[in-house]
Write an enzyme that holds these catalytic residues in place. Structure first.
Site, PDB file in Angstrom:
ATOM      1  N   PRO A  10      51.185  37.410  41.786  1.00  0.00           N
ATOM      2  CA  PRO A  10      51.336  38.330  40.620  1.00  0.00           C
ATOM      3  C   PRO A  10      50.713  39.594  40.863  1.00  0.00           C
ATOM      4  O   PRO A  10      49.596  39.972  40.830  1.00  0.00           O
ATOM      5  CB  PRO A  10      51.167  37.673  39.468  1.00  0.00           C
ATOM      6  CG  PRO A  10      49.984  36.555  39.721  1.00  0.00           C
ATOM      7  CD  PRO A  10      50.409  36.321  41.458  1.00  0.00           C
ATOM      8  N   ASN A  11      51.832  40.830  40.318  1.00  0.00           N
ATOM      9  CA  ASN A  11      51.210  42.314  40.118  1.00  0.00           C
ATOM     10  C   ASN A  11      50.972  42.938  41.469  1.00  0.00           C
ATOM     11  O   ASN A  11      50.604  43.986  41.293  1.00  0.00           O
ATOM     12  CB  ASN A  11      50.085  42.262  39.058  1.00  0.00           C
ATOM     13  CG  ASN A  11      50.428  41.767  37.697  1.00  0.00           C
ATOM     14  OD1 ASN A  11      51.505  42.114  37.308  1.00  0.00           O
ATOM     15  ND2 ASN A  11      49.620  40.994  37.149  1.00  0.00           N
ATOM     16  N   ARG A  18      48.861  50.449  39.847  1.00  0.00           N
ATOM     17  CA  ARG A  18      48.069  49.483  39.396  1.00  0.00           C
ATOM     18  C   ARG A  18      46.638  49.781  39.429  1.00  0.00           C
ATOM     19  O   ARG A  18      46.115  49.514  40.418  1.00  0.00           O
ATOM     20  CB  ARG A  18      48.513  47.994  39.759  1.00  0.00           C
ATOM     21  CG  ARG A  18      47.631  47.119  38.950  1.00  0.00           C
ATOM     22  CD  ARG A  18      47.796  45.655  39.783  1.00  0.00           C
ATOM     23  NE  ARG A  18      47.019  44.743  39.055  1.00  0.00           N
ATOM     24  CZ  ARG A  18      46.667  43.507  39.735  1.00  0.00           C
ATOM     25  NH1 ARG A  18      46.857  43.343  40.963  1.00  0.00           N
ATOM     26  NH2 ARG A  18      45.953  42.822  38.840  1.00  0.00           N
ATOM     27  N   TYR A  23      42.177  48.767  42.823  1.00  0.00           N
ATOM     28  CA  TYR A  23      42.898  48.290  43.945  1.00  0.00           C
ATOM     29  C   TYR A  23      43.342  49.322  44.805  1.00  0.00           C
ATOM     30  O   TYR A  23      43.871  49.057  45.953  1.00  0.00           O
ATOM     31  CB  TYR A  23      44.161  47.527  43.391  1.00  0.00           C
ATOM     32  CG  TYR A  23      43.697  46.301  42.459  1.00  0.00           C
ATOM     33  CD1 TYR A  23      42.955  45.321  43.130  1.00  0.00           C
ATOM     34  CD2 TYR A  23      44.051  46.488  40.998  1.00  0.00           C
ATOM     35  CE1 TYR A  23      42.553  44.283  42.146  1.00  0.00           C
ATOM     36  CE2 TYR A  23      43.722  45.147  40.175  1.00  0.00           C
ATOM     37  CZ  TYR A  23      43.107  44.258  40.946  1.00  0.00           C
ATOM     38  OH  TYR A  23      42.546  43.181  40.109  1.00  0.00           O
ATOM     39  N   ASN A  74      46.839  35.989  48.834  1.00  0.00           N
ATOM     40  CA  ASN A  74      46.121  36.609  47.718  1.00  0.00           C
ATOM     41  C   ASN A  74      46.780  36.248  46.621  1.00  0.00           C
ATOM     42  O   ASN A  74      47.905  36.763  45.951  1.00  0.00           O
ATOM     43  CB  ASN A  74      46.233  38.219  47.693  1.00  0.00           C
ATOM     44  CG  ASN A  74      45.412  38.809  46.547  1.00  0.00           C
ATOM     45  OD1 ASN A  74      45.008  37.969  45.495  1.00  0.00           O
ATOM     46  ND2 ASN A  74      45.274  40.132  46.489  1.00  0.00           N
ATOM     47  N   ALA A  77      45.855  36.738  39.852  1.00  0.00           N
ATOM     48  CA  ALA A  77      45.167  36.051  38.825  1.00  0.00           C
ATOM     49  C   ALA A  77      45.527  34.676  38.893  1.00  0.00           C
ATOM     50  O   ALA A  77      44.703  33.914  38.202  1.00  0.00           O
ATOM     51  CB  ALA A  77      45.820  36.682  37.365  1.00  0.00           C
ATOM     52  N   GLU A  98      41.903  32.800  51.888  1.00  0.00           N
ATOM     53  CA  GLU A  98      42.437  33.426  50.513  1.00  0.00           C
ATOM     54  C   GLU A  98      41.867  34.723  50.472  1.00  0.00           C
ATOM     55  O   GLU A  98      40.534  34.835  50.982  1.00  0.00           O
ATOM     56  CB  GLU A  98      41.686  32.400  49.458  1.00  0.00           C
ATOM     57  CG  GLU A  98      41.683  33.178  47.978  1.00  0.00           C
ATOM     58  CD  GLU A  98      40.951  32.126  46.888  1.00  0.00           C
ATOM     59  OE1 GLU A  98      40.545  31.040  47.537  1.00  0.00           O
ATOM     60  OE2 GLU A  98      40.733  32.594  46.086  1.00  0.00           O
ATOM     61  N   HIS A 100      40.975  38.744  48.542  1.00  0.00           N
ATOM     62  CA  HIS A 100      41.145  39.333  47.441  1.00  0.00           C
ATOM     63  C   HIS A 100      40.885  40.838  47.676  1.00  0.00           C
ATOM     64  O   HIS A 100      39.863  41.215  48.490  1.00  0.00           O
ATOM     65  CB  HIS A 100      40.247  38.895  46.321  1.00  0.00           C
ATOM     66  CG  HIS A 100      40.370  37.619  45.718  1.00  0.00           C
ATOM     67  ND1 HIS A 100      41.409  37.167  44.867  1.00  0.00           N
ATOM     68  CD2 HIS A 100      39.966  36.323  46.296  1.00  0.00           C
ATOM     69  CE1 HIS A 100      41.594  36.061  44.818  1.00  0.00           C
ATOM     70  NE2 HIS A 100      40.742  35.256  45.350  1.00  0.00           N
ATOM     71  N   ARG A 107      33.104  40.945  39.180  1.00  0.00           N
ATOM     72  CA  ARG A 107      34.039  41.182  38.121  1.00  0.00           C
ATOM     73  C   ARG A 107      33.595  40.472  36.830  1.00  0.00           C
ATOM     74  O   ARG A 107      32.591  39.539  36.951  1.00  0.00           O
ATOM     75  CB  ARG A 107      35.195  41.314  38.504  1.00  0.00           C
ATOM     76  CG  ARG A 107      35.623  42.500  39.723  1.00  0.00           C
ATOM     77  CD  ARG A 107      37.022  42.464  40.101  1.00  0.00           C
ATOM     78  NE  ARG A 107      37.771  43.004  38.981  1.00  0.00           N
ATOM     79  CZ  ARG A 107      39.210  43.183  39.057  1.00  0.00           C
ATOM     80  NH1 ARG A 107      39.869  42.594  40.072  1.00  0.00           N
ATOM     81  NH2 ARG A 107      39.898  43.422  37.882  1.00  0.00           N
TER      82      ARG A 107
HETATM   83  C1  DQA Z   1      43.088  40.149  42.992  1.00  0.00           C
HETATM   84  C2  DQA Z   1      41.736  39.746  41.850  1.00  0.00           C
HETATM   85  C3  DQA Z   1      42.359  38.977  40.810  1.00  0.00           C
HETATM   86  O1  DQA Z   1      41.208  38.619  39.889  1.00  0.00           O
HETATM   87  C4  DQA Z   1      43.242  39.740  40.011  1.00  0.00           C
HETATM   88  O2  DQA Z   1      44.001  38.988  39.088  1.00  0.00           O
HETATM   89  C5  DQA Z   1      44.195  40.248  40.912  1.00  0.00           C
HETATM   90  C6  DQA Z   1      43.963  40.843  42.251  1.00  0.00           C
HETATM   91  C7  DQA Z   1      42.325  41.010  44.134  1.00  0.00           C
HETATM   92  O3  DQA Z   1      43.129  41.135  45.079  1.00  0.00           O
HETATM   93  O4  DQA Z   1      41.433  41.707  43.995  1.00  0.00           O
HETATM   94  O5  DQA Z   1      45.555  40.404  40.656  1.00  0.00           O
HETATM   95  O6  DQA Z   1      43.368  38.938  43.487  1.00  0.00           O
END
Ligand code: DQA
Length: 149
Positions: A10-11, A18, A23, A74, A77, A98, A100, A107
């Site tokens: 998501p996102n 964003r 990011y 990835n 959240a 995985e 990020h 964080r």
């Molecule tokens: C994320 C880190 C997560 O905590 C966050 O909710 C994201 C992006 C990252 O790529 O750093 O949406 O996965």
């Protein structure tokens, strides 16, 4: 040819606009182009998919074993909330890296736990787009050994 499925949760469709301080300013399309180019140099084929829906990501993970050799994921959240996605990674025979973009360990405490990490081949966090490229390289290296054994 090793077949890799890259999943973005998501996102991540909002990359570029964003929270660019966290990011980066590049878009998901930029990231996909970079990964596709890298995959070609690694002798891999790559498909990249993004969804904001947990169930869609679950379905893709369930179906992946019939068409792919490994996953780069990835989970956004959902990493910190989804027992179901953790179970899906535990349940798939495919190795999963995985990734990020941000260093989740540095964080807010809520981002320190991932339901997926214990089921992943490994985790790459904190290197921006390089988290994905390093993850893809690691997965391809792992698959080159495991498929030849
Ligand atoms: C994320 C880190 C997560 O905590 C966050 O909710 C994201 C992006 C990252 O790529 O750093 O949406 O996965």
């Amino acid at each position: 040819m090793v077949r890799v499925l890259v999943l973005h949760g998501p996102n991540l469709n909002l990359l570029g606009t964003r929270e660019p301080d966290v990011y980066g300013a590049q878009t998901l399309a930029d990231l996909e182009a970079e990964l596709t180019a890298l995959a070609a140099t690694l002798g891999a084929t790559l498909e990249s998919r993004q969804s904001n829906h947990e169930g869609v990501l679950l379905d893709w993970i369930h179906e992946a074993a019939s068409s792919f050799d490994g996953l780069v994921f990835n989970p956004g959240a959902f990493s910190h909330t989804s027992l179901a996605l953790g179970d899906a990674i535990a349940g798939t025979p495919l190795p999963c890296v995985e990734v990020h973009l941000s260093n989740v360990a540095a964080r807010e405490p809520v981002r320190h736990h991932s339901f997926l990490s214990k089921h992943a081949l490994g985790v790459v966090s904190g290197f921006g787009f390089a988290s994905y490229t390093l993850g893809l390289r690691a997965l391809c290296e792992y698959l080159a050994h495991s498929l030849n054994d």
